[in-house]
Design a protein around this motif. Structure first.
Motif, mmCIF file in Angstrom:
data_model
loop_
_atom_site.group_PDB
_atom_site.id
_atom_site.type_symbol
_atom_site.label_atom_id
_atom_site.label_comp_id
_atom_site.label_asym_id
_atom_site.label_seq_id
_atom_site.Cartn_x
_atom_site.Cartn_y
_atom_site.Cartn_z
ATOM 1 N N ARG A 56 0.820 -1.211 0.000
ATOM 2 C CA ARG A 56 0.000 0.000 0.000
ATOM 3 C C ARG A 56 0.858 1.267 0.000
ATOM 4 O O ARG A 56 0.584 2.209 -0.743
ATOM 5 N N LYS A 57 1.894 1.294 0.817
ATOM 6 C CA LYS A 57 2.751 2.475 0.893
ATOM 7 C C LYS A 57 3.422 2.757 -0.450
ATOM 8 O O LYS A 57 3.489 3.903 -0.892
ATOM 9 N N ASP A 65 0.726 4.096 -2.874
ATOM 10 C CA ASP A 65 0.337 5.459 -2.514
ATOM 11 C C ASP A 65 1.414 6.460 -2.928
ATOM 12 O O ASP A 65 1.112 7.544 -3.435
ATOM 13 N N HIS A 66 2.661 6.109 -2.720
ATOM 14 C CA HIS A 66 3.757 6.986 -3.119
ATOM 15 C C HIS A 66 3.780 7.170 -4.637
ATOM 16 O O HIS A 66 3.967 8.291 -5.132
ATOM 17 N N ALA A 85 1.250 6.931 -6.683
ATOM 18 C CA ALA A 85 0.087 7.713 -7.100
ATOM 19 C C ALA A 85 0.277 9.192 -6.801
ATOM 20 O O ALA A 85 -0.162 10.052 -7.573
ATOM 21 N N ASN A 86 0.943 9.512 -5.716
ATOM 22 C CA ASN A 86 1.107 10.909 -5.308
ATOM 23 C C ASN A 86 2.359 11.557 -5.871
ATOM 24 O O ASN A 86 2.483 12.784 -5.832
ATOM 25 N N SER A 87 3.280 10.787 -6.407
ATOM 26 C CA SER A 87 4.529 11.370 -6.885
ATOM 27 C C SER A 87 4.424 11.896 -8.314
ATOM 28 O O SER A 87 5.349 12.534 -8.791
ATOM 29 N N ILE A 138 2.258 14.169 -9.571
ATOM 30 C CA ILE A 138 2.067 15.618 -9.534
ATOM 31 C C ILE A 138 2.429 16.098 -8.133
ATOM 32 O O ILE A 138 1.858 15.663 -7.152
ATOM 33 N N SER A 139 3.377 17.012 -8.042
ATOM 34 C CA SER A 139 3.722 17.571 -6.742
ATOM 35 C C SER A 139 2.748 18.696 -6.385
ATOM 36 O O SER A 139 1.951 19.135 -7.216
ATOM 37 N N ASP A 140 2.812 19.176 -5.163
ATOM 38 C CA ASP A 140 1.862 20.175 -4.678
ATOM 39 C C ASP A 140 1.950 21.496 -5.459
ATOM 40 O O ASP A 140 0.949 22.152 -5.691
ATOM 41 N N ASP A 169 0.071 21.433 -8.904
ATOM 42 C CA ASP A 169 -1.360 21.093 -8.890
ATOM 43 C C ASP A 169 -2.238 22.328 -9.091
ATOM 44 O O ASP A 169 -3.247 22.501 -8.446
#
Length: 57
Positions: A37-38, A41-42, A44-46, A48-50, A53
């Motif tokens: 899972r970790k 999740d990484h 999926a989130n890597s 597009i950075s903040d 967005d």
């Protein structure tokens, strides 16, 4: 035992079906394994950075 075309075709179709079912079950187990899972999740989130967005201006 004679290996004619019909016998070999029937064996290949049966073996291929069970092979694809086994591989599909293996992929689903791997995807839903709690330890992964970790990592997912990484990934999926890597993408597009903040700071990226937001719409371009």
């Amino acid at each position: 035992m004679s290996f004619d075309h019909d016998t070999v075709t029937a064996f290949a179709k049966s073996f291929g079906l069970f092979y694809l079912i086994a591989m599909s079950i293996g992929v689903v187990i791997y995807a839903y394994w709690p330890k992964n899972r970790k990592r997912f999740d990484h990934a999926a989130n890597s993408i597009i950075s903040d700071d990226e967005d937001r719409p371009c201006q």
